[in-house]
Design a protein around this motif. Structure first.
Motif, mmCIF file in Angstrom:
data_model
loop_
_atom_site.group_PDB
_atom_site.id
_atom_site.type_symbol
_atom_site.label_atom_id
_atom_site.label_comp_id
_atom_site.label_asym_id
_atom_site.label_seq_id
_atom_site.Cartn_x
_atom_site.Cartn_y
_atom_site.Cartn_z
ATOM 1 N N PHE A 62 37.607 32.898 28.019
ATOM 2 C CA PHE A 62 38.374 32.394 29.160
ATOM 3 C C PHE A 62 39.134 33.540 29.800
ATOM 4 O O PHE A 62 39.361 34.580 29.180
ATOM 5 C CB PHE A 62 39.375 31.322 28.701
ATOM 6 N N CYS A 63 39.512 33.350 31.046
ATOM 7 C CA CYS A 63 40.462 34.266 31.672
ATOM 8 C C CYS A 63 41.370 33.473 32.602
ATOM 9 O O CYS A 63 40.936 32.516 33.244
ATOM 10 C CB CYS A 63 39.779 35.423 32.392
ATOM 11 N N LEU A 141 35.592 38.927 34.096
ATOM 12 C CA LEU A 141 36.416 39.729 34.992
ATOM 13 C C LEU A 141 35.746 39.897 36.351
ATOM 14 O O LEU A 141 36.403 39.811 37.396
ATOM 15 C CB LEU A 141 36.707 41.090 34.359
ATOM 16 N N GLN A 142 34.442 40.089 36.344
ATOM 17 C CA GLN A 142 33.717 40.201 37.616
ATOM 18 C C GLN A 142 33.755 38.886 38.385
ATOM 19 O O GLN A 142 33.904 38.878 39.618
ATOM 20 C CB GLN A 142 32.275 40.637 37.350
ATOM 21 N N ALA A 143 33.639 37.762 37.666
ATOM 22 C CA ALA A 143 33.733 36.448 38.327
ATOM 23 C C ALA A 143 35.130 36.224 38.888
ATOM 24 O O ALA A 143 35.291 35.667 39.984
ATOM 25 C CB ALA A 143 33.370 35.337 37.338
ATOM 26 N N LEU A 144 36.137 36.680 38.155
ATOM 27 C CA LEU A 144 37.505 36.549 38.640
ATOM 28 C C LEU A 144 37.710 37.376 39.907
ATOM 29 O O LEU A 144 38.343 36.910 40.862
ATOM 30 C CB LEU A 144 38.490 36.992 37.564
ATOM 31 N N GLU A 145 37.173 38.577 39.939
ATOM 32 C CA GLU A 145 37.288 39.421 41.135
ATOM 33 C C GLU A 145 36.691 38.717 42.351
ATOM 34 O O GLU A 145 37.283 38.716 43.446
ATOM 35 C CB GLU A 145 36.604 40.760 40.898
ATOM 36 N N LYS A 155 43.624 42.966 46.012
ATOM 37 C CA LYS A 155 43.773 43.796 44.821
ATOM 38 C C LYS A 155 43.942 42.905 43.595
ATOM 39 O O LYS A 155 44.485 41.799 43.689
ATOM 40 C CB LYS A 155 44.993 44.717 44.949
ATOM 41 N N LEU A 156 43.470 43.411 42.455
ATOM 42 C CA LEU A 156 43.643 42.707 41.186
ATOM 43 C C LEU A 156 44.253 43.676 40.184
ATOM 44 O O LEU A 156 43.770 44.800 40.032
ATOM 45 C CB LEU A 156 42.305 42.172 40.673
#
Length: 200
Positions: A62-63, A141-145, A155-156
């Motif tokens: 999860f994130c 992380l890529q999906a979150l971006e 920005k993240l």
């Protein structure tokens, strides 16, 4: 593996992964009741994002993220104020020092570094210890971006330990993050804030 938005029914699995992936961490020490409230608050708040990674029908990671870092924790608490009041009362009795530390973490500001919080922030990312090195962390992380970009984020950012953390720092660097500044958090824990520009 598939990355999707977490649903209320996913919270127990997310908490279980957190407890096993982050043994010895401060938020873990607050217990499953707090973690359930925290992650469900992020999920249900309009300024929050909670994603899960599913493999062969099982949630393996999860994130959690804030779409806008500045003031996020205060808004999160207001979003579920009665629940956080009850949680605070419980911690006052069982873990008063932990409640103070939680307050310090939730109210932190980094204006001394020219940091206005004008970015999205990764709050937590965890993978089931049984499937480490599966690539789930990178995919999440890529999906979150992409999610942040789709909601006009430019920005993240994230924080990670300064010392004895070469593996995690290298992981983030490989994905385009760079160290912005380092700072000391309670209790004398030195951290990096890293950041990545997603779109100009």
């Amino acid at each position: 593996m598939e990355i999707t938005t977490a649903q209320p029914s996913d919270i127990p699995q997310i908490v279980d992964i957190h407890l096993r992936a982050f043994e010895g961490f401060f938020l873990t020490s607050l217990g499953p009741h707090f973690l359930r409230l925290y992650y469900d608050s992020v999920r249900s708040y309009q300024g929050g994002v909670l994603l899960k990674c599913v493999s062969q029908g099982q949630t393996i990671g999860f994130c959690a993220a804030a779409l806008h870092s500045a003031g996020f924790n205060k808004h999160l608490v207001k979003h579920r104020l009665p629940d956080y009041i009850l949680m605070g009362a419980r911690l006052t009795v069982t873990r008063p020092l932990a409640l103070w530390r939680l307050f310090l973490n939730f109210s932190k500001e980094d204006a001394d570094h020219g940091d206005t919080g004008d970015y999205a922030e990764l709050l937590s990312i965890g993978v089931d210890p049984n499937v480490q090195r599966s690539g789930a962390g990178k995919l999440m992380l890529q999906a979150l971006e992409k999610e942040v970009e789709s909601r006009n984020g430019k920005k993240l950012s994230l924080t990670t330990d300064y010392y004895d953390n070469d593996k995690a720092i290298g992981f983030y660097r490989a994905l385009g993050y760079h160290e912005w500044y380092d700072f000391i958090t309670y209790p004398q824990r030195r951290m990096y804030r890293m950041i990545k520009t997603l779109q100009p």
